[in-house]
Design an enzyme around this catalytic site. Structure first.
Site, mmCIF file in Angstrom:
data_model
loop_
_atom_site.group_PDB
_atom_site.id
_atom_site.type_symbol
_atom_site.label_atom_id
_atom_site.label_comp_id
_atom_site.label_asym_id
_atom_site.label_seq_id
_atom_site.Cartn_x
_atom_site.Cartn_y
_atom_site.Cartn_z
ATOM 1 N N LYS A 47 0.825 -1.205 0.000
ATOM 2 C CA LYS A 47 0.000 0.000 0.000
ATOM 3 C C LYS A 47 0.865 1.264 0.000
ATOM 4 O O LYS A 47 1.926 1.296 0.609
ATOM 5 C CB LYS A 47 -0.904 -0.024 1.228
ATOM 6 C CG LYS A 47 -1.741 1.225 1.463
ATOM 7 C CD LYS A 47 -2.555 1.074 2.722
ATOM 8 C CE LYS A 47 -3.240 2.376 3.111
ATOM 9 N NZ LYS A 47 -2.266 3.389 3.571
ATOM 10 N N LYS A 52 7.623 1.094 1.961
ATOM 11 C CA LYS A 52 8.357 0.219 1.044
ATOM 12 C C LYS A 52 9.771 0.715 0.783
ATOM 13 O O LYS A 52 10.712 -0.078 0.705
ATOM 14 C CB LYS A 52 7.608 0.103 -0.296
ATOM 15 C CG LYS A 52 6.308 -0.650 -0.215
ATOM 16 C CD LYS A 52 5.622 -0.730 -1.571
ATOM 17 C CE LYS A 52 5.340 0.642 -2.144
ATOM 18 N NZ LYS A 52 4.487 1.478 -1.265
ATOM 19 N N LYS A 78 8.139 9.988 -8.113
ATOM 20 C CA LYS A 78 8.687 10.978 -7.181
ATOM 21 C C LYS A 78 10.146 10.675 -6.818
ATOM 22 O O LYS A 78 10.761 11.429 -6.080
ATOM 23 C CB LYS A 78 7.822 11.115 -5.941
ATOM 24 C CG LYS A 78 7.779 9.943 -4.997
ATOM 25 C CD LYS A 78 6.878 10.294 -3.801
ATOM 26 C CE LYS A 78 6.847 9.213 -2.739
ATOM 27 N NZ LYS A 78 6.173 7.986 -3.192
ATOM 28 N N ASP A 165 0.263 0.694 -4.397
ATOM 29 C CA ASP A 165 -0.404 -0.594 -4.579
ATOM 30 C C ASP A 165 -0.938 -0.728 -6.001
ATOM 31 O O ASP A 165 -1.874 -1.476 -6.258
ATOM 32 C CB ASP A 165 -1.538 -0.773 -3.566
ATOM 33 C CG ASP A 165 -2.503 0.402 -3.535
ATOM 34 O OD1 ASP A 165 -2.351 1.298 -4.382
ATOM 35 O OD2 ASP A 165 -3.396 0.418 -2.675
#
Length: 305
Positions: A47, A52, A78, A165
């Site tokens: 998500k 992550k 980004k 996700d």
């Protein structure tokens, strides 16, 4: 005003069953000659905002502490996957390709790859401007550049840190290179809901590619009871647990990996957990044949009376 980037996307012919990952799917089809041959490849999903990039960067360092040569590839427009490793926002592959009008032969490795903490090599694939192209093309071009410049020849481990996700054909494309896909999740409804969808995408990709689910990384959670209950129900396995510690938040603010922060007992425990995870992944994890739930079934499963 930014000029739109016209990047070609090769898609699978819907009449060609070889490239279809599921009923009605239309996926970005990568060049079959552009493969990562020698390194162990892991794709990190989860998500959006679940951590992550923090997980990927510290896992990369853990592999490097085991003496492995590591490349981390950020797959987010980004381009902040590797900034705790490099202490800066790096230019993206799509940026440098645009600067030479997509004549990749004019690029050198120094244009898009940077050495980070403890020798981890860092690449930010980036992505096309919103609404102008496909992330799958960018991932494919990144791997192609790495291969052209022989940067994959000596790599032991490649880690893809993948945007949010999103499981569309574009951002599922790292699954076409990975040996194992790992899902980062917290112990809450939204994170587990996203994990279920990601597991379904990985299962679809596994029909035509070697990628398999490797397991679940619990992150930013004091407990893992709901994660473990879900895993037991669908056939997943928790590989590691990283609690919601303030030192982890502060490491991002300091643009540092956890292996560079001042030692405390709780930090040493987290570092040890990362080393343990890297060791387990290097030694090889079982391929998990999970059966994701339907959305309604999952809603009922995680609901409360």
């Amino acid at each position: 005003m930014n000029k739109p980037i016209n990047i070609p996307v090769q898609q699978v012919d819907p009449n060609d069953s070889r490239g279809l990952d599921g009923d009605g799917s239309l996926q970005v089809h990568l060049d079959p000659d552009v493969q990562i041959d020698k390194a162990k490849v892991f794709a990190i999903y989860g998500k959006g905002g679940i951590g992550k990039s923090t997980t990927s960067s510290n896992l990369s360092v853990a592999f490097s502490k085991l003496g492995k040569r590591v490349i981390q590839i950020g797959c987010d427009p980004k381009h902040d996957s590797t900034f705790t490793l490099t202490k800066a926002l790096m230019p993206t592959v799509i940026d440098v390709l645009e600067s030479v009008e997509f004549h990749s032969e004019e690029l050198t490795p120094d244009d898009y790859m940077y050495e980070g903490y403890n020798g981890v090599m860092c690449v930010e694939a980036g992505g096309p401007p919103a609404g102008t192209g496909c992330g799958g093309y960018v991932v494919g071009q990144t791997v192609k550049l790495l291969k052209q410049h022989h940067l994959l020849d000596d790599a032991d481990v490649v880690i893809f840190d993948v945007l949010g996700d999103v499981v569309c054909g574009g951002f599922a494309s790292p699954l076409q290179h990975a040996e194992r896909a790992l899902v980062v999740t917290a112990n809450d409804f939204d994170s587990i809901f996203a994990m279920n969808r990601i597991a379904a995408a990985i299962k679809a990709k596994s029909k035509n590619y070697p990628v398999r689910l490797g397991g679940v990384i619990a992150n930013r959670s004091s407990g893992t009871d709901e994660i473990d209950r879900f895993n037991d129900a669908v056939g997943l396995k928790r590989l590691a647990h990283f609690p919601d510690l303030d030192v982890i938040r502060r490491s991002r603010l300091k643009k540092s990996t956890l292996f560079e922060m001042d030692d405390t007992p709780e930090l040493l425990a987290v570092q040890e957990e990362y080393i343990k995870l890297a060791t387990a992944l290097w030694d090889g994890t079982d391929a998990l044949d999970a059966e994701p739930m339907k959305d309604r079934d999952l809603f009922d499963f995680l609901g409360f009376d």
